[in-house]
Motif scaffolding. Sequence first.
Motif, PDB file in Angstrom:
ATOM      1  N   VAL A  35       0.849  -1.192   0.000  1.00 47.18           N
ATOM      2  CA  VAL A  35       0.000   0.000   0.000  1.00 47.18           C
ATOM      3  C   VAL A  35       0.882   1.238   0.000  1.00 47.18           C
ATOM      4  CG1 VAL A  35      -1.757   1.318   1.237  1.00 47.18           C
ATOM      5  CG2 VAL A  35      -1.899  -1.181   1.155  1.00 47.18           C
ATOM      6  N   ALA A  67      -7.027  -1.870   4.279  1.00 52.00           N
ATOM      7  CA  ALA A  67      -6.605  -2.429   2.998  1.00 52.00           C
ATOM      8  C   ALA A  67      -7.126  -3.850   2.863  1.00 52.00           C
ATOM      9  CB  ALA A  67      -5.083  -2.409   2.867  1.00 52.00           C
ATOM     10  N   TYR A  85      -7.333   7.008  -1.828  1.00 55.36           N
ATOM     11  CA  TYR A  85      -7.853   5.723  -2.281  1.00 55.36           C
ATOM     12  C   TYR A  85      -6.923   5.176  -3.356  1.00 55.36           C
ATOM     13  CZ  TYR A  85     -12.050   7.615  -0.085  1.00 55.36           C
ATOM     14  OH  TYR A  85     -12.933   8.173   0.806  1.00 55.36           O
ATOM     15  N   ARG A 102      -6.208  -7.187   0.561  1.00 52.58           N
ATOM     16  CA  ARG A 102      -5.278  -7.784  -0.392  1.00 52.58           C
ATOM     17  C   ARG A 102      -5.734  -9.198  -0.717  1.00 52.58           C
ATOM     18  NH1 ARG A 102       0.714  -7.834   1.503  1.00 52.58           N
ATOM     19  NH2 ARG A 102      -0.077  -9.454   2.885  1.00 52.58           N
ATOM     20  N   GLN A 157      -5.982   1.529  -5.825  1.00 55.98           N
ATOM     21  CA  GLN A 157      -6.315   0.190  -6.303  1.00 55.98           C
ATOM     22  C   GLN A 157      -5.190  -0.272  -7.222  1.00 55.98           C
ATOM     23  OE1 GLN A 157      -8.982  -2.201  -5.868  1.00 55.98           O
ATOM     24  NE2 GLN A 157      -7.373  -3.365  -6.893  1.00 55.98           N
ATOM     25  N   VAL A 174      -4.816  -5.204  -4.577  1.00 54.55           N
ATOM     26  CA  VAL A 174      -4.633  -4.454  -3.335  1.00 54.55           C
ATOM     27  C   VAL A 174      -5.526  -3.217  -3.393  1.00 54.55           C
ATOM     28  CG1 VAL A 174      -3.013  -3.318  -1.779  1.00 54.55           C
ATOM     29  CG2 VAL A 174      -2.248  -5.250  -3.183  1.00 54.55           C
ATOM     30  N   THR A 175      -6.535  -3.186  -2.543  1.00 52.01           N
ATOM     31  CA  THR A 175      -7.469  -2.065  -2.452  1.00 52.01           C
ATOM     32  C   THR A 175      -7.272  -1.392  -1.103  1.00 52.01           C
ATOM     33  OG1 THR A 175      -9.067  -3.356  -3.756  1.00 52.01           O
ATOM     34  CG2 THR A 175      -9.885  -1.386  -2.615  1.00 52.01           C
ATOM     35  N   ALA A 176      -7.111  -0.074  -1.097  1.00 54.93           N
ATOM     36  CA  ALA A 176      -6.771   0.585   0.167  1.00 54.93           C
ATOM     37  C   ALA A 176      -7.377   1.979   0.254  1.00 54.93           C
ATOM     38  CB  ALA A 176      -5.250   0.670   0.334  1.00 54.93           C
ATOM     39  N   TRP A 177      -7.677   2.354   1.473  1.00 51.54           N
ATOM     40  CA  TRP A 177      -8.070   3.729   1.818  1.00 51.54           C
ATOM     41  C   TRP A 177      -7.221   4.174   2.995  1.00 51.54           C
ATOM     42  CZ3 TRP A 177     -10.338   4.573   6.777  1.00 51.54           C
ATOM     43  CH2 TRP A 177     -10.624   5.914   7.054  1.00 51.54           C
ATOM     44  N   ARG A 178      -6.759   5.411   2.925  1.00 55.50           N
ATOM     45  CA  ARG A 178      -5.972   5.950   4.022  1.00 55.50           C
ATOM     46  C   ARG A 178      -6.414   7.380   4.307  1.00 55.50           C
ATOM     47  NH1 ARG A 178      -2.871   2.809   6.054  1.00 55.50           N
ATOM     48  NH2 ARG A 178      -1.984   4.411   7.415  1.00 55.50           N
TER      49      ARG A 178
END
Length: 823
Positions: A145, A337, A386, A339, A388, A352-356
Amino acid sequence: MTARYPSLRRRLPAASLTLSLLLAIAATPAAANEAAADTAADAATSTADEGAATQGSYGGDIVVTARRRQETAQDVPIAMSVVAGEQIDNTGSFNVGRLTQLTPTLQYYSSNPRNTAVNIRGIGAPFGLTNDGIEQGVGIYVDDVYYSRVASSTFDFLDVAQIEVLRGPQGTLYGKNTTAGAINITTNQPTFDFEGKAELSIGNLNFKQAKAAISGPLSDTLAARVAISSTSRRGTIRNVATDRWVQSQDNIGVRGQLLWQPNDDLSVTLSGDWNKQDAVCCASVFVRTGATQRPLNRQYAALAAAQNYVVPSDNPYDRLTDLDANLNAGNKIGGAALRVKWDVGPGTLTSVTAWRFWDWQPENDRDFTGLPIVTKSQNPSQQDQYTQELRYNYTGDRFDFVVGGFYYYQRIDTQGTEAHGPASSRWTLNPTSALANNPAVLNGLTAINTQYLKNTSAALFGQASWKVTDQFTIQPGVRLNYDKKDGFYQRRVFAGDGTPVVFGPTDAITVARLGVFAPQEISPSFSDWNFSYDLTATYKATSDLLFYATYAKTFKSGGINQNGVPTDGANNPILAAATVKPESVNHLEAGVKSEFWDRRITFNLTAFRTDIKNYQANVNNGQFGVLRGYLANAGKVRTQGVEVDFSVRPSERFRAYANGAFTDAKYKRFVDAPCPPELSGGGTGAVIAAPGTPGNSPANCDISGQRLPGVSKLALSFGAEANTESKLFGKDGQFYLGYDGSYRSRFSSNPSPSAYTWIEGYSLSNFRAGFRTESGFDVYGWVRNAFNQNYLEQLSVGPGNTGLIVGLPGDPRTWGGTIKASF
């Protein structure tokens, strides 16, 4: 490749573990991003029991994921440093700043979490105030990420298994923001065997640190892991104005992960983390003054005497300050996240999908004195990010490849408030003017800043390896990237009574106020397509000797100025300065990775040259609030040098390492750079005064051929550990003694080199001694900066061209003890 010596304990990977155990752990999901059944990992595990003579000193059996697949470090044609998780713990390198003592080519500077720069080989981010409208040049990745906010580097590492510091451009696999390198962090993953560990440290300066992690199965297909870390320490600078210690540490973080693995072909990991800092920060101390080209009655000595102001100490190592504005560095960061790894056909598909998020609540004293000149300086920010990524890895006998796509969206909102106080008129305005003796002119003058940034990026990338023969491999890589940035900046100005201050009126008071805070509104926008590519040739002369050469053509995305832009003679924003061109990077590198003496010795050598056209440089205006700083393109920058990594392990009883970097980083062409303080603050006439002499100053300066800020020509890290088998309280184990040292030569601490802002070279020494057992118990004492070296981490030029130079002293000697247990 540099790796720190693992210990001789055979349970967890550590700074002091035997390499065989480190390799066994590194070959599992707890230390790598790819499947545990990977061929390289199996090879590392099987090697672990073959004895010291065949294990390697720290080299060929360390498993890394630098190329988005598992490989042994000595087989990867990338210059890198690899630091195991417990080496981080044992040396106290619990954040990126402290990691610099173990990795000579990594530079870290932070006046506060937002204004932090992480550079490799002298490049990465402009030196000075952070501008949200550009990218960092060193990408930080945690479990695949991307962490876009460099403030994340100020937090403690949380349950880390391994850190890979990749040197040189990594643009095809790690993105357009990695023109200098990448920090690839792998955390410990959930396990289907129950395990846990705990660590407690205490020391002087009221230092307290606690870490714990527990992992195990929830069912046959579901496993979980939870980790927590907390660090606190009294500050190292005493604020005599508030009778309070500042520069403290107060960090807490928690990370949780769930692993669902229904079969050998599929694994799904859901992770979340939350981290908070609540330190009393950030302060500076008086270091010196330097003569500028301002009239003498407008330089620091005269201005301070006019208000009977005396600093609490002119010795920076007394660690005293008297800043009178509120100080705060509230900092929160976190995210989630998902994965997914799925073995499909002959390869592995990874998503890998993530939000921070990032929440920044600062308060600063921007006049750097104990006078009420600037009484409020706050620019809180909030970010949502965000990402991806989707990629497919294939490994064959002769041909490997990685292909994928990446999408990124970021929104940053900032609300700023800056206000001046009753001492500002006499300090800021011409002393010969009657207005200077009227505190009401600037007292309460306030600027309200509102800004936002929308940052969108999308990319397609690929990298292949073709094994032409058993010894010769070529590796091409490509990346197509689209970037778009839309911003908004508005500054409104109000007098102390709340009246708006605008252009138009020509009375002396309004003109004086506009000379401090000027209203402005712009909506900068930037978009561009870019193409990156690289080509690496590798020759494996023997199983323990690798030669490689790389050419990379890459870029760092263009940007926008989010802190305002200069104005023309009619006070209109110069919109041409609202955008910054992309950096264009040409990079050449050649290296050799080798092992000798039955792999007891590792010796790696790298030579590199990086040329950057349109280098994104920070330009500071020198006034209090007219313009905090903006970005401009320098003509050309070059960094070149040689790096050496050496480690030796003659027996299980002793091991040592020594790593060095010679870096020559210069502005090749920068003819319109901001001038250093000794050539600033004067009039605008044609005849330029001598440096430090009152008179006329150049509008800008040619600093071509001068050194880049923040980078030493010579940087070293070195250390050793010895141990002996023994018993303590009836328990079999080892007594051990370890040493880690570092050295860096002098470096400039101003974007334009100044005689007043050179930081002299210094060396630091850290010791530790303790007892450990094979069952996972470890107790030791430590001392850092053992010889109490006085040194400065950073120098800053005070506002207004008064000649004030302030700095941040490095930590004094600290000492304490640590106890660890694992099961």
